[in-house]
Design an enzyme around this catalytic site. Sequence first.
Site, short mmCIF file in Angstrom:
data_model
loop_
_atom_site.label_atom_id
_atom_site.label_comp_id
_atom_site.label_asym_id
_atom_site.label_seq_id
_atom_site.Cartn_x
_atom_site.Cartn_y
_atom_site.Cartn_z
N ASP A 1 49.68 -41.45 -28.52
CA ASP A 1 48.36 -41.57 -28.12
C ASP A 1 48.22 -42.03 -26.86
O ASP A 1 47.96 -43.20 -26.96
CB ASP A 1 47.74 -39.94 -28.78
CG ASP A 1 46.93 -39.02 -28.99
OD1 ASP A 1 46.61 -38.54 -27.50
OD2 ASP A 1 47.25 -37.68 -28.76
N GLU B 1 45.87 -30.87 -23.37
CA GLU B 1 44.55 -31.64 -22.17
C GLU B 1 44.57 -32.71 -20.88
O GLU B 1 44.34 -33.52 -21.30
CB GLU B 1 43.88 -32.11 -23.67
CG GLU B 1 44.11 -30.90 -24.39
CD GLU B 1 42.36 -31.74 -26.04
OE1 GLU B 1 41.83 -31.01 -26.35
OE2 GLU B 1 42.75 -32.38 -26.08
N HIS C 1 46.49 -37.75 -22.80
CA HIS C 1 47.15 -38.43 -23.76
C HIS C 1 48.02 -39.41 -24.37
O HIS C 1 48.61 -39.72 -24.91
CB HIS C 1 46.88 -37.77 -24.82
CG HIS C 1 46.47 -36.81 -25.48
ND1 HIS C 1 45.68 -36.37 -26.65
CD2 HIS C 1 45.70 -35.11 -24.73
CE1 HIS C 1 44.52 -35.62 -26.42
NE2 HIS C 1 45.20 -34.33 -25.39
#
Length: 636
Positions: free
Chosen positions: A291, A416, A345
Amino acid sequence: MKSWGEALGRSASGHFSRVGRLRRALVFLGVVACTGVALLYWRQQTGNDAHRPLHNSYLGVEPQWSWVCRNDRCERLLASETSILQSLPTCNMLCASTQLWPQPTGPVSLATVAVPVQAGQFSLHIRSTPSRPVTEHLTEAFALFTKDLKSLEKTNSIVRRPDIGPSRDVVVRVAVSPTGSGDPRMRLDTNESYNLTVRPRGNTLHVDISAFSFCGARHGFETLSQLVWLDPYAGSLLAIEAASVEDSPKYGFRGVLLDTARNFFTVSEIIRTIDAMASCKLNTFHWHVSDSQSFPLKLNSVPQLSQYGAYGPGAIYTSEDITTIVKRARLRGIRVLIEIDTPAHIGRAWAWGPSAGLGNLAYCIEVEPWSAYCGEPPCGQLNPRNPHVYDILERMYTEIIQLTGVDDIFHLGGDEVSERCWTQHFNDTDPMDLWLDFTQKALNSLIRANGGKLPEMTLLWSSRLTRSPYLEKLDKKHFGIHVWGASRWPESRAVLDSGFRTILSHVDAWYLDCGFGSWRDSSDGHCGPYRSWQQIYEHRPWAEEIPGFSTGAEPWRIDGGEVCLWTEQLSSGGLDARLWPRAAAVAERLWSDRIEGATADVYLRLDTQRSRLLKKGVGVMPLWPRWCTHNPNACL
Ligand SMILES: *[C@@H]1O[C@H](CO)[C@@H](O)[C@H](O)[C@H]1NC(C)=O
Ligand SMILES: *[C@@H]1O[C@H](CO)[C@@H](O)[C@H](O)[C@H]1NC(C)=O
Ligand SMILES: *[C@@H]1O[C@H](CO)[C@@H](O)[C@H](O)[C@H]1NC(C)=O
């Protein structure tokens, strides 16, 4: 000797008649030696209260309690007040409930008689197999099964009581249909069903397992292992003398996500997690390996990623680590689905482009104020216009497929994305177009990495891209959607209604990281409350499908579900209690999908499953005070 037919069936009276027939009571004769070695023996029960267990123990290891099955439940009595000495595990196994987890979906019948067995006396006979790899996997999985029994035997604290009689030999005969799958891997098309029978014959127990795949047969071993337990009073393993189980899962994809990027987890913790998953017949270890905070995976094809992205030595997974984990998972009927989330991410791991002459591979790395560009610090997003990015993705994907051997499912991430980050650098293009374009190009990298073949299901996290009007631009034949939004969000439902294949991880039910408060002062940025095992168990989102409800809606295509453990607030040492027993709850939801919720039977079986996992060294959270375990049903 009762015949096989009579031995089957569950009734308390059957159990009592057998206990009565045995007419034996355990008597404490003496306890020998300073090493905690106790000598116990059965004493003929005469019905005379004077013949109680003696209480001349030197070491104080004599059993304090005895459990008897009355009206289908185990009742706790003081050992000194009863002539029958029976341990709680044995009472639970022989009393009313099946004690299997997850509950099989087909017919089950179990005898109410137990016989002594020993781990060293189990043998494997493969009667049919579709391929050599299946034979090899069966042999190794069986070795693991007996090793588990040996470890269980070693947790025994007293010597085997000599008078419980000789242990039976257990012959495990396995037939994997020759027309079944020759591929031992857990695949989307793997038929996981199995049948299991146990029959006594002379001094031998004959176990028959039939299946259409290695994974199905392996599930048979798992169920068999649940019919064997350690009796702490007998000092021996006991097994159900006769059984018949038909079983197959409702959903083919049953997963646990572990995030090893926010905080690192050791290889041994991951192996322990995989073993515990296998005990619950979960089949997918979704490894969210990287991440924006860290990139612990050392890829030989792109070593810079962990060089720039790992927390440091000791927080890196090497190829050998991955191979060890994948091997273990393979024998446990589990696929390891490694996800490297992109294009968002991501973080420092991608900061080496300029120094390598490749230009900016990413933008917005650790940009401030982070809240303008991403959901939690630090930010970072790939550069969708740099062609080197897609070469690197291809190399990464190639290595991951090689390491895991999983080529029918792939997880591209896609979570996202910050439109603002890209708008800042590419103000000539709608960021949503950039996102669609990136996704198509990443898919092309994947196809090249997979020998020119599209995996059967390529997953994307649900996002703005999986909402109208973008969802319509994604090809249903190429993508499956991993829905993490709340079950009541219209966009979660819209994905289902539009006919995409889906994996469900609804945040309101199946997020295990929720309920621990905020880890930063700048915004709430966390979810709450805590999702209890009962809520997890009772979540049945597919029950809401109303055929023909919305005109033009496609039938729902739910492949399965997954609980997600994000680890902003969790690291080594805390894993087991956060995951268990809640991952076991989702395992039964996805395998059995019983319509009833968390009924008394579920509490009792889950509590038994907890004690199995504890014996394997998994630090499962308790369901309740131990008193409730000691007094089954009394807390319900
Ligand atoms: C497995 O195969 C059997 C026999 O072909 C079939 O009856 C059963 O429905 C299959 N199970 C699943 C889950 O596909
Ligand atoms: C299990 O038994 C049932 C009933 O006899 C049969 O239909 C099914 O095919 C069997 N499944 C396996 C995996 O052998
Ligand atoms: C777009 O970016 C270019 C170069 O960075 C800049 O000159 C231009 O003013 C920007 N346009 C808008 C509408 O922001």
